[in-house]
Design a protein around this motif. Structure first.
Motif, PDB file in Angstrom:
ATOM      1  N   GLU A  43     -79.393  11.987  33.029  1.00 24.19           N
ATOM      2  CA  GLU A  43     -80.355  13.069  33.105  1.00 24.19           C
ATOM      3  C   GLU A  43     -80.567  13.473  34.557  1.00 24.19           C
ATOM      4  O   GLU A  43     -80.601  12.634  35.449  1.00 24.19           O
ATOM      5  CB  GLU A  43     -81.671  12.579  32.507  1.00 24.19           C
ATOM      6  N   ALA A  44     -80.698  14.756  34.786  1.00 19.76           N
ATOM      7  CA  ALA A  44     -80.986  15.245  36.132  1.00 19.76           C
ATOM      8  C   ALA A  44     -82.427  14.880  36.484  1.00 19.76           C
ATOM      9  O   ALA A  44     -83.352  15.174  35.733  1.00 19.76           O
ATOM     10  CB  ALA A  44     -80.784  16.747  36.215  1.00 19.76           C
ATOM     11  N   ILE A  45     -82.614  14.246  37.615  1.00 19.96           N
ATOM     12  CA  ILE A  45     -83.940  13.818  38.049  1.00 19.96           C
ATOM     13  C   ILE A  45     -84.596  14.951  38.829  1.00 19.96           C
ATOM     14  O   ILE A  45     -84.003  15.522  39.736  1.00 19.96           O
ATOM     15  CB  ILE A  45     -83.844  12.550  38.910  1.00 19.96           C
ATOM     16  N   GLY A  46     -85.816  15.269  38.470  1.00 29.07           N
ATOM     17  CA  GLY A  46     -86.551  16.309  39.175  1.00 29.07           C
ATOM     18  C   GLY A  46     -85.995  17.700  38.984  1.00 29.07           C
ATOM     19  O   GLY A  46     -86.160  18.559  39.849  1.00 29.07           O
ATOM     20  N   ALA A  47     -85.338  17.943  37.867  1.00 28.34           N
ATOM     21  CA  ALA A  47     -84.718  19.252  37.631  1.00 28.34           C
ATOM     22  C   ALA A  47     -85.779  20.334  37.464  1.00 28.34           C
ATOM     23  O   ALA A  47     -86.780  20.136  36.780  1.00 28.34           O
ATOM     24  CB  ALA A  47     -83.836  19.195  36.396  1.00 28.34           C
ATOM     25  N   MET A  48     -85.559  21.455  38.132  1.00 28.19           N
ATOM     26  CA  MET A  48     -86.472  22.595  38.045  1.00 28.19           C
ATOM     27  C   MET A  48     -85.675  23.893  38.071  1.00 28.19           C
ATOM     28  O   MET A  48     -84.615  23.957  38.677  1.00 28.19           O
ATOM     29  CB  MET A  48     -87.450  22.597  39.224  1.00 28.19           C
ATOM     30  N   ALA A  49     -86.206  24.903  37.412  1.00 32.09           N
ATOM     31  CA  ALA A  49     -85.650  26.251  37.460  1.00 32.09           C
ATOM     32  C   ALA A  49     -86.790  27.182  37.838  1.00 32.09           C
ATOM     33  O   ALA A  49     -87.842  27.171  37.205  1.00 32.09           O
ATOM     34  CB  ALA A  49     -85.062  26.640  36.116  1.00 32.09           C
ATOM     35  N   THR A  50     -86.585  27.967  38.893  1.00 31.46           N
ATOM     36  CA  THR A  50     -87.627  28.851  39.398  1.00 31.46           C
ATOM     37  C   THR A  50     -87.083  30.272  39.515  1.00 31.46           C
ATOM     38  O   THR A  50     -86.027  30.482  40.110  1.00 31.46           O
ATOM     39  CB  THR A  50     -88.100  28.376  40.795  1.00 31.46           C
ATOM     40  N   VAL A  51     -87.793  31.216  38.931  1.00 34.07           N
ATOM     41  CA  VAL A  51     -87.393  32.621  39.042  1.00 34.07           C
ATOM     42  C   VAL A  51     -87.809  33.127  40.414  1.00 34.07           C
ATOM     43  O   VAL A  51     -88.956  32.995  40.828  1.00 34.07           O
ATOM     44  CB  VAL A  51     -88.035  33.478  37.935  1.00 34.07           C
TER      45      VAL A  51
END
Length: 86
Positions: A43-51
């Motif tokens: 699993e990706a640790i600290g994964a985020m997606a921001t527009v």
């Protein structure tokens, strides 16, 4: 489904069987059934997606390359209900 064919072709076959329904030209994707990966993936640790203000999406995650694993990935994103725009 056997092991013949490329990984891409096998993945597309699974996608078409499980997540795509309808008949041309009215196909639809059931996003709940969409499978992005299968198998032992960390699993990706600290994964985020921001527009961003430009409407681009910025994807970030923690660097785990010091754990002895290679940090490679492919990212895809789609907007529901906007299938005619890429």
């Amino acid at each position: 489904m056997g092991t013949a064919g490329s990984g891409y072709n096998r993945a597309m076959g699974i996608l078409l069987k499980k997540a795509v329904s309808g008949a041309y030209p009215d196909f639809s994707i059931d996003y709940e059934k969409f499978l992005a990966s299968n198998g032992p993936l960390r699993e990706a640790i600290g994964a985020m997606a921001t527009v961003q203000p430009t409407q681009d999406i910025l994807f970030t995650w923690a660097d785990n390359s010091k754990d002895g694993t290679e940090d490679h990935g492919k990212i895809f994103a789609c907007k529901k209900g906007n299938a005619d725009k890429y």
